[in-house]
Design a protein around this motif. Sequence first.
Motif, short mmCIF file in Angstrom:
data_model
loop_
_atom_site.label_atom_id
_atom_site.label_comp_id
_atom_site.label_asym_id
_atom_site.label_seq_id
_atom_site.Cartn_x
_atom_site.Cartn_y
_atom_site.Cartn_z
N LYS A 106 -4.36 6.45 -4.20
CA LYS A 106 -5.03 6.23 -5.49
C LYS A 106 -4.13 6.65 -6.64
O LYS A 106 -4.07 5.98 -7.67
CB LYS A 106 -6.34 7.02 -5.52
CG LYS A 106 -7.11 6.93 -6.83
CD LYS A 106 -8.37 7.78 -6.77
CE LYS A 106 -9.12 7.75 -8.10
NZ LYS A 106 -10.33 8.63 -8.06
N GLN A 146 -6.88 14.45 -0.70
CA GLN A 146 -6.32 13.22 -1.26
C GLN A 146 -6.75 11.99 -0.46
O GLN A 146 -7.09 10.95 -1.03
CB GLN A 146 -4.78 13.31 -1.28
CG GLN A 146 -4.11 12.19 -2.05
CD GLN A 146 -4.42 12.24 -3.55
OE1 GLN A 146 -4.18 13.24 -4.20
NE2 GLN A 146 -4.97 11.16 -4.08
N HIS A 159 -10.23 10.82 -1.49
CA HIS A 159 -10.22 10.06 -2.75
C HIS A 159 -9.70 8.65 -2.53
O HIS A 159 -10.22 7.67 -3.10
CB HIS A 159 -9.33 10.78 -3.78
CG HIS A 159 -9.89 12.08 -4.26
ND1 HIS A 159 -11.11 12.20 -4.88
CD2 HIS A 159 -9.40 13.35 -4.20
CE1 HIS A 159 -11.35 13.46 -5.19
NE2 HIS A 159 -10.32 14.18 -4.77
N LYS A 192 -11.87 4.83 -2.84
CA LYS A 192 -11.43 3.69 -3.65
C LYS A 192 -11.19 2.47 -2.79
O LYS A 192 -11.52 1.34 -3.17
CB LYS A 192 -10.16 4.05 -4.42
CG LYS A 192 -9.69 2.92 -5.32
CD LYS A 192 -8.48 3.31 -6.14
CE LYS A 192 -8.07 2.15 -7.06
NZ LYS A 192 -6.86 2.49 -7.84
#
Length: 243
Positions: free
Chosen positions: A26, A56, A59, A63
């Motif tokens: 991301k 991480q 995240h 997405k």
Amino acid sequence: MSTNALRPARELLLKEYRGVLSTHSKSMPGFPFGSVVPYCLDAEGHPLILISRIAQHTHNLLKDPKCSLLVGEREAEDVQAVGRLTLMAEARKLTDEAAIDAAAARYYRYFPESANYHKAHDFDFWVLQPVRHRYIGGFGAIHWLDQVTLANPFAGKAEASMIEHMNSDHANAIAHYVELSGLPRSAPAEMVGIDSEGMHLRIGQGVYWLAFPEPCNTPTQVREALVLLARADQWPVAVNVEG
């Protein structure tokens, strides 16, 4: 698609319990992001992972759920001469309470230290739903596989009951399985999983899968296989039944 590669590909997924999860970054668009994750297989035979909401890779998955899990044979001297499997998947976070409870019961048998860690941090269970597999069984043995995983016919109460019975009443038999198969004897072994093709044992911090002589589709067949192995003087060669 080669059917001859289905069994070794699935066995590799069962034998290992950690891999490299690759997600779409991301913060660095266009770059893959790799991280190491432990996993076990859920009732459908799909990798189940427990990951932090602040990580991480979490995240990244929120997405774009498209990801892959690379699994290779542990402690291989030549990683290019042994089996490895890349599982391309869509990651799905579990939100249903019943599904979360089932995932927790299963995952914490394999990784008991995660139970307390989970309570102290914001973690969620995710399932990697396979889309396609790339299996390499050594030099020149390269296969694209669509359907590798098998549902576990015992997942839930049946499996939990068999495991509890073996750990409570047949610790000597489990120790015999360890001795026959040549697994480490650094700590007492505990049974943590049973599927149609074999069983998982936890020894110290390690998880090991042992194949049954032939597939078992009922608890009675599992019991017969466990009794056979408890009386064996060497580990039988598993019958190669494709599925």
